[in-house]
Design a protein around this motif. Structure first.
Motif, mmCIF file in Angstrom:
data_model
loop_
_atom_site.group_PDB
_atom_site.id
_atom_site.type_symbol
_atom_site.label_atom_id
_atom_site.label_comp_id
_atom_site.label_asym_id
_atom_site.label_seq_id
_atom_site.Cartn_x
_atom_site.Cartn_y
_atom_site.Cartn_z
ATOM 1 N N LEU A 590 0.821 -1.213 0.000
ATOM 2 C CA LEU A 590 0.000 0.000 0.000
ATOM 3 C C LEU A 590 0.857 1.266 0.000
ATOM 4 C CD1 LEU A 590 -2.835 -1.030 2.497
ATOM 5 C CD2 LEU A 590 -2.931 -0.942 0.007
ATOM 6 N N LYS A 591 2.025 1.199 0.614
ATOM 7 C CA LYS A 591 2.895 2.381 0.619
ATOM 8 C C LYS A 591 3.496 2.659 -0.758
ATOM 9 C CE LYS A 591 4.029 2.189 5.537
ATOM 10 N NZ LYS A 591 5.072 1.955 6.577
ATOM 11 N N CYS A 592 3.464 1.651 -1.629
ATOM 12 C CA CYS A 592 3.928 1.872 -3.005
ATOM 13 C C CYS A 592 2.962 2.752 -3.802
ATOM 14 C CB CYS A 592 4.110 0.535 -3.720
ATOM 15 S SG CYS A 592 5.495 -0.441 -3.091
ATOM 16 N N LEU A 593 1.821 3.086 -3.216
ATOM 17 C CA LEU A 593 0.887 4.001 -3.884
ATOM 18 C C LEU A 593 1.479 5.401 -4.038
ATOM 19 C CD1 LEU A 593 -2.462 2.962 -2.151
ATOM 20 C CD2 LEU A 593 -1.801 2.536 -4.520
ATOM 21 N N SER A 594 2.610 5.633 -3.396
ATOM 22 C CA SER A 594 3.283 6.923 -3.587
ATOM 23 C C SER A 594 3.780 7.099 -5.010
ATOM 24 C CB SER A 594 4.454 7.060 -2.608
ATOM 25 O OG SER A 594 5.371 5.987 -2.780
ATOM 26 N N LEU A 595 3.682 6.040 -5.834
ATOM 27 C CA LEU A 595 4.003 6.176 -7.261
ATOM 28 C C LEU A 595 3.004 7.081 -7.977
ATOM 29 C CD1 LEU A 595 4.863 2.468 -8.129
ATOM 30 C CD2 LEU A 595 6.425 4.397 -8.334
ATOM 31 N N GLU A 609 9.842 4.795 -2.775
ATOM 32 C CA GLU A 609 9.166 3.568 -3.202
ATOM 33 C C GLU A 609 10.130 2.391 -3.309
ATOM 34 O OE1 GLU A 609 9.219 6.347 -5.014
ATOM 35 O OE2 GLU A 609 7.208 7.178 -4.736
ATOM 36 N N GLU A 610 11.399 2.673 -3.663
ATOM 37 C CA GLU A 610 12.347 1.579 -3.853
ATOM 38 C C GLU A 610 12.560 0.769 -2.574
ATOM 39 O OE1 GLU A 610 14.729 5.517 -4.211
ATOM 40 O OE2 GLU A 610 12.733 4.770 -4.646
ATOM 41 N N ASN A 611 12.260 1.383 -1.409
ATOM 42 C CA ASN A 611 12.400 0.656 -0.146
ATOM 43 C C ASN A 611 11.351 -0.439 0.013
ATOM 44 O OD1 ASN A 611 14.508 2.334 0.494
ATOM 45 N ND2 ASN A 611 13.281 3.706 1.771
ATOM 46 N N TYR A 612 10.237 -0.313 -0.730
ATOM 47 C CA TYR A 612 9.151 -1.285 -0.623
ATOM 48 C C TYR A 612 8.985 -2.117 -1.894
ATOM 49 C CZ TYR A 612 8.131 2.341 2.817
ATOM 50 O OH TYR A 612 8.242 3.258 3.836
ATOM 51 N N ALA A 613 9.782 -1.815 -2.907
ATOM 52 C CA ALA A 613 9.585 -2.444 -4.218
ATOM 53 C C ALA A 613 9.962 -3.917 -4.239
ATOM 54 C CB ALA A 613 10.393 -1.701 -5.283
ATOM 55 N N ASP A 614 10.681 -4.396 -3.222
ATOM 56 C CA ASP A 614 11.106 -5.794 -3.242
ATOM 57 C C ASP A 614 9.924 -6.756 -3.210
ATOM 58 O OD1 ASP A 614 10.788 -4.693 -0.601
ATOM 59 O OD2 ASP A 614 11.458 -6.628 0.184
ATOM 60 N N VAL A 615 8.747 -6.265 -2.771
ATOM 61 C CA VAL A 615 7.557 -7.117 -2.742
ATOM 62 C C VAL A 615 7.230 -7.608 -4.150
ATOM 63 C CG1 VAL A 615 5.097 -7.201 -2.196
ATOM 64 C CG2 VAL A 615 6.652 -5.873 -0.751
ATOM 65 N N TYR A 616 7.351 -6.707 -5.130
ATOM 66 C CA TYR A 616 6.965 -7.045 -6.499
ATOM 67 C C TYR A 616 8.161 -7.023 -7.456
ATOM 68 C CZ TYR A 616 2.319 -6.157 -4.639
ATOM 69 O OH TYR A 616 1.177 -6.200 -3.885
ATOM 70 N N ARG A 617 9.348 -7.238 -6.938
ATOM 71 C CA ARG A 617 10.551 -7.149 -7.759
ATOM 72 C C ARG A 617 10.490 -8.084 -8.972
ATOM 73 N NH1 ARG A 617 15.580 -5.171 -7.426
ATOM 74 N NH2 ARG A 617 17.240 -6.281 -8.504
ATOM 75 N N HIS A 618 9.995 -9.301 -8.767
ATOM 76 C CA HIS A 618 9.981 -10.278 -9.859
ATOM 77 C C HIS A 618 8.866 -10.018 -10.869
ATOM 78 C CE1 HIS A 618 13.086 -12.630 -7.953
ATOM 79 N NE2 HIS A 618 12.388 -12.669 -6.824
ATOM 80 N N ASP A 619 7.996 -9.066 -10.578
ATOM 81 C CA ASP A 619 6.934 -8.710 -11.527
ATOM 82 C C ASP A 619 7.353 -7.590 -12.472
ATOM 83 O OD1 ASP A 619 5.388 -10.547 -10.225
ATOM 84 O OD2 ASP A 619 4.370 -9.077 -8.959
ATOM 85 N N LEU A 620 8.514 -7.016 -12.242
ATOM 86 C CA LEU A 620 8.966 -5.878 -13.041
ATOM 87 C C LEU A 620 9.792 -6.354 -14.225
ATOM 88 C CD1 LEU A 620 10.056 -3.488 -10.140
ATOM 89 C CD2 LEU A 620 7.822 -3.683 -11.234
ATOM 90 N N PRO A 621 9.694 -5.655 -15.370
ATOM 91 C CA PRO A 621 10.457 -6.078 -16.551
ATOM 92 C C PRO A 621 11.956 -5.861 -16.399
ATOM 93 C CG PRO A 621 9.247 -4.049 -16.988
ATOM 94 C CD PRO A 621 8.773 -4.539 -15.664
#
Length: 763
Positions: A590-595, A609-621
């Protein structure tokens, strides 16, 4: 084994689609051209025999003129058919998608050779065409197989049937009707509408039914079930194609629905389609029988084996459960998260957080209150009962007209589903009980027996002191989560700040728990005051007293009893549920909503946001470039022109033309959109869950039908009657002699399908 299409960017397989699949040709030259057009470099080294044995292309990659139906049940290619229709670019728009079928990059030499071969081939075909025309003077179209007259008539007959079935679903017309007498000939609405169409001049139906024996039913229950199955599956497949293209989705379930005395779980999927629009669609009813592991296994089988989705791509789950099903669905959510950690369990955006928290408490007294609350909402849904409630409010608050007016405005449609429902309910208890007593007495004979009976039942429940205490305790405990829950289902900025305020909410609840004696004293006094106004005696529940006497234990006073079994239980249950629903991973998401640019602006573009991005790291291209991309994203909006408005929602952000130049951000936002806690964008149409409820409310429970519900809820989904006809012809053999023309293989399949898929129309 299902057949998979070998074309790049094509995910169709034979178990998911009604399309025909064709083997690669054995002829080496034609096979080479097929491979060349596919642009699959990994297939170039394989022989034509290997390709013929192991690889297929679906009919979508051929010009329709090259595909022929030799019968309603068999599709073939012309001998000269070459695949020419391919999607060679969509993977560029979705770089995060994993590609097993890599596309060959053509060099200038490859392009030159292809042009030369195609030119030579077209010249040869033109010459041979001229010679063939000179020899017999006929066109190529004469070689195409044509349907027989009987087959055409049968297809027209099926088309008429499907048209009527779709109309029944769209107009919310029940399939079965209650027979007035044994002499009633029209056994259901479907056959009545078919009679009407024949009387109106439908020649296909008239010709068909004129040939039917007088003593036989011209459309049996089995045939009706087959028609409903085909309609339901065709509509569902249209939606599933969108879900597969979007890849990521969330699983949402609704409250239980009962068909033919069996409980079923409504299943919805939330996803972002190719137009970057957030969708939440109803897909099916799943049987609810069995224990938790069995239900998890059934859900997995439905999503993966039957629908071709991957649970690895599930990014959220929400379960709108009530009553005794709440505990079971919580266990299901835990089991799913153990297997798929990114299927985050969150509250559903369709339900106020405080109602969700109260529903989740497994205490009998709380469940009685929640069930009574649902009954109150249904009871006062009619204008007559609502009018009586407003009169009772005016009578009770005649010395405080301001509060009476405020309550009458607050108790309008849907008040039992709001965030502040327990605050309203405490103020409404005295006039509510007065209203129910007036309706139960029914001095003027205004109400029918069923209404007075319901009023008596609800009044008896509310006149119990344990229920009054439970309502007062719920009101006071859930006051600490009310603002948090309202923000959680508000705009994107509100959700972001709600995620950052959870620590304060838990701190408040812990402070209450640490000083429970003081808080309980005030809350118990409030409950006694409300009960006194309603003339309800203060007493311990009869069942508890009986158990206490049986155990030969000393008597307990009312206040300590309600402290131990209500106040302490509720506060600790709410704390535990909040901690479970908002784990560290959930908050990171939810804190990634700062995007969203508007949130960035509110934070003075000082976001991390990069501090929380590890949750979806494998979903990124391109996860390695995320920090640099996020820096560019912040700079873009920080130094925008004065006339440029900051997008306030994920939906607005995804609709921007230049978001595609930030592939990681684009993928991030799409995944976040699917989280079930975020509200759906406001639009003119109702949500799928609201349309389901509207269908259930439109007719008695015994007339509900799963397939017709599917059609009614998804009237916005396009449907092709010809596709339904084709599917029916493949799945079910006609009983007439013409049906004997089908192959033995299809006939065997029909027998299995009929036994597996037959559905009772009495559902």
């Amino acid at each position: 084994m299902p057949n998979f299409c070998a074309a790049p960017n094509c995910t169709r397989k034979s178990t998911q689609s009604d399309l025909a699949f064709f083997r690669f040709p054995r002829d080496p030259e034609r096979c080479r051209i097929w491979v060349e057009n596919c642009r699959r470099a990994d297939l170039e080294a394989k022989t034509s025999d290997q390709l013929n044995k192991h690889y297929r292309l679906c009919a979508k990659h051929f010009d329709p003129a090259m595909v022929c139906k030799t019968s309603p049940y068999r599709t073939v290619l012309k001998d000269t058919a070459i695949p020419t229709i391919f999607d060679l670019t969509s993977h560029l728009k979705n770089p995060h998608t994993r590609h097993r079928k890599r596309i060959k990059e053509l060099t200038e030499e490859d392009i030159r050779k292809m042009k030369e071969r195609r030119l030579a081939s077209s010249t040869e075909q033109f010459s041979s065409g001229k010679e063939d025309g000179a020899d017999d003077g006929t066109s190529n179209n004469d070689d195409e197989p044509q349907l027989s007259t009987e087959e055409k008539e049968f297809r027209e007959y099926l088309r008429s049937l499907f048209e009527v079935v779709v109309m029944l679903g769209k107009q919310s017309i029940p399939l079965m009707t209650d027979k007035i007498s044994e002499a009633e000939l029209k056994s259901n609405n479907l056959q009545a509408l078919l009679d009407y169409r024949m009387n109106a001049g439908d020649e296909a139906l008239m010709k068909r039914f004129e040939a039917t024996a007088v003593n036989t039913e011209y459309l049996s229950a089995t045939q009706q079930g087959q028609l409903l199955d085909v309609c339901e599956n065709t509509v569902r497949e249209e939606m599933l194609m969108e879900v597969r293209e979007s890849r990521f989705f969330s699983l949402v379930t609704g409250d239980l629905v009962e068909f033919a005395n069996e409980k079923h779980l409504p299943l919805f999927l939330r996803y972002v389609n190719q137009q970057n629009l957030l969708r939440e669609e109803f897909l099916d009813f799943v049987p609810f029988d069995g224990d938790e592991p069995a239900l998890v296994e059934r859900l997995e089988a439905q999503l993966t084996d039957r629908w071709g989705l991957s649970m690895e791509d599930c990014r959220g789950q929400a379960h709108k459960a009530t009553g005794t099903s709440t505990t079971k669905m919580k266990a299901v959510a835990v089991l799913l998260m153990e297997k798929y950690p990114l299927a985050l369990h969150m509250p559903c955006s369709h339900m106020a957080l405080n109602i969700h928290l109260a529903n989740s408490l497994p205490f009998p007294n709380v469940q009685v209150v929640m069930e009574t609350l649902r009954r109150i909402g249904a009871f006062f849904r009619t204008p007559v009962t609502q009018d009586e409630l407003e009169k009772a409010i005016s009578i009770h608050y005649q010395k405080n007209e301001e509060k009476g007016t405020a309550l009458k405005q607050a108790c309008g449609s849907g008040w039992t589903e709001q965030h502040n429902v327990f605050d309203l309910l405490v103020d409404m208890l005295p006039p509510l009980l007065l209203c129910l007593d007036i309706i139960r007495d029914n001095d003027d004979g205004k109400f029918v027996g069923s209404v007075t009976s319901d009023a008596y039942s609800i009044a008896e429940t509310l006149a119990d002191f344990e229920v009054v205490v439970t309502i007062v305790i719920l009101k006071n405990v859930l006051t600490f989560t009310r603002a948090f829950g309202r923000n959680l289902q508000g705009e994107t900025l509100d959700v972001f700040f709600a995620a950052n305020s959870l620590t304060a909410v838990l701190h408040s609840l812990n402070e209450v728990n640490d000083n429970i004696d003081v808080y309980h004293e005030f809350w118990y006094e409030e409950a006694v005051s409300v009960a006194t106004v309603m003339d309800i005696p203060v007493k311990i529940p009869r069942l508890f007293l009986r158990k206490q006497r049986a155990a030969d234990v000393g008597e307990i006073q009312a206040e300590p009893y309600f402290k131990e079994y209500v106040t302490v239980a509720v506060i600790r249950g709410v704390m535990q549920e909040v901690e479970d629903m908002f784990s560290e991973t959930n908050l990171k998401a939810l804190k990634c909503l700062s995007l969203v640019p508007a949130v960035m602006g509110q934070m003075k573009f000082n976001t991390t946001e990069e501090n929380y991005a590890d949750v979806y790291r494998h979903d990124l291209p391109n996860p390695d470039t995320l920090p640099a991309e996020l820096h560019c994203w912040r700079i873009k909006w920080k130094h925008r022109g004065k006339e440029v408005r900051l997008p306030t929602t994920i939906h607005e952000t995804l609709q921007l033309q230049d978001v595609k130049f930030f592939p990681n951000v684009n993928s991030f936002l799409k995944v976040l959109s699917t989280l079930p806690v975020l509200k759906l964008e406001e639009n003119k149409s109702d949500t799928a869950s609201e349309r389901l409820q509207a269908y259930l409310d439109s007719m008695p429970a015994k007339q509900w039908n799963k397939s017709l519900a599917m059609l009614n809820i998804n009237t916005h989904v396009k449907h092709d009657l010809d596709v339904m006809v084709d599917k029916y012809c493949r799945l079910y053999a006609e009983d007439d002699p013409e049906g004997e023309a089908k192959s033995d293989e299809v006939t065997e399949e029909d027998a299995v399908t009929k036994s597996c898929e037959q559905k009772s129309v009495d559902q």
